[in-house]
Design a protein around this motif. Sequence first.
Motif, mmCIF file in Angstrom:
data_model
loop_
_atom_site.group_PDB
_atom_site.id
_atom_site.type_symbol
_atom_site.label_atom_id
_atom_site.label_comp_id
_atom_site.label_asym_id
_atom_site.label_seq_id
_atom_site.Cartn_x
_atom_site.Cartn_y
_atom_site.Cartn_z
ATOM 1 N N ASN A 202 0.895 -1.379 -0.073
ATOM 2 C CA ASN A 202 0.002 -0.078 0.085
ATOM 3 C C ASN A 202 0.835 1.205 0.082
ATOM 4 O O ASN A 202 0.444 2.281 -0.007
ATOM 5 C CB ASN A 202 -0.769 0.038 1.125
ATOM 6 C CG ASN A 202 -0.232 0.071 2.636
ATOM 7 O OD1 ASN A 202 0.848 0.009 2.737
ATOM 8 N ND2 ASN A 202 -1.156 -0.303 3.658
ATOM 9 N N GLY A 203 2.212 1.118 0.186
ATOM 10 C CA GLY A 203 3.064 2.164 -0.367
ATOM 11 C C GLY A 203 3.507 2.910 1.245
ATOM 12 O O GLY A 203 4.445 3.628 1.115
ATOM 13 N N LEU A 204 2.981 2.182 2.415
ATOM 14 C CA LEU A 204 3.503 2.913 3.674
ATOM 15 C C LEU A 204 4.825 1.758 3.887
ATOM 16 O O LEU A 204 5.168 0.860 3.421
ATOM 17 C CB LEU A 204 2.733 2.215 4.825
ATOM 18 C CG LEU A 204 1.433 3.258 4.569
ATOM 19 C CD1 LEU A 204 0.305 2.725 5.736
ATOM 20 C CD2 LEU A 204 1.410 4.694 4.308
ATOM 21 N N PHE A 205 5.699 2.280 4.819
ATOM 22 C CA PHE A 205 7.057 1.639 5.158
ATOM 23 C C PHE A 205 6.525 0.717 6.015
ATOM 24 O O PHE A 205 5.697 0.722 6.891
ATOM 25 C CB PHE A 205 7.938 2.636 5.984
ATOM 26 C CG PHE A 205 8.418 3.569 4.821
ATOM 27 C CD1 PHE A 205 9.471 3.235 4.103
ATOM 28 C CD2 PHE A 205 8.406 5.119 5.125
ATOM 29 C CE1 PHE A 205 10.204 4.257 3.193
ATOM 30 C CE2 PHE A 205 8.776 5.865 4.219
ATOM 31 C CZ PHE A 205 9.903 5.460 3.293
ATOM 32 N N LEU A 206 7.300 -0.480 6.066
ATOM 33 C CA LEU A 206 7.093 -1.728 7.017
ATOM 34 C C LEU A 206 7.312 -1.169 8.322
ATOM 35 O O LEU A 206 8.245 -0.473 8.682
ATOM 36 C CB LEU A 206 7.800 -2.847 6.466
ATOM 37 C CG LEU A 206 7.429 -3.332 5.052
ATOM 38 C CD1 LEU A 206 8.588 -4.391 4.759
ATOM 39 C CD2 LEU A 206 6.244 -4.102 5.082
#
Length: 244
Positions: A202-206
């Motif tokens: 979804n494009g968010l950092f892990l």
Amino acid sequence: MLSYIKSENLKFKRTFSRKFIFLAPLIMSCFAYLISFSMPDSQKLYNAMAYNWWALIFISFGPTLLCIFSILKDNKTYEFLISRGISKEKFWFCKIIILSYYLFIANLLMFIFTNIINYLLFGSSHNILAQLSASAILFLVSICLVPINLIVQYKTSTIITVIFNFIGLILGIKLSVTSFWGFAPWGYALRLLCPIMGVQPNGLFLEESSFLWDGNVILPGIILCLSLFVIFTCIIVSLSKLKN
């Protein structure tokens, strides 16, 4: 065989396909910078965003569009070429080679453009080895979709091919964060980028505790990509007739 490959490549001269493989990475890399440059930790965000969008948008629909353009261009000449004694097997095999070559160029340009922006606008590179690994993975994912799309486009229509890939993308997004990610090739790029770029589909950092950091999926993913590429290439070059 070499003459066939040269002939297939000449078909794309002065076509949108050649412009597309240059414009797509240029636009994607520049747009990611415009979105990220004013945010905290902008360089890290830029690289993650650029490759995430590239995996989501281009890897899903880039091969689709190139295959559609290629088939549409040959619709009026295919029967003529076959009547002239051109081997069907060589015809399709060379088409796959050229389309794979163009996807290689597109992924290479994405790597080059993102690093140009890193150096010119951020002043340094950022995890260049991760970007190189990501580009190689994305290339493998993109070419495994080529023979699949060629078969669907030639046997059906452009609308069905687009719908087919859109459904594949939705399925790929849904399955990319599950243990069933291997069943949807359109989600391979998103899943394999997780441990390489540290970014979720979804494009968010892990988060540090996320199971998506597991790099053990990379080798199986590469094997799946190569297997699908070989299997569907063998299918398309061995069919006696792709159109009744």
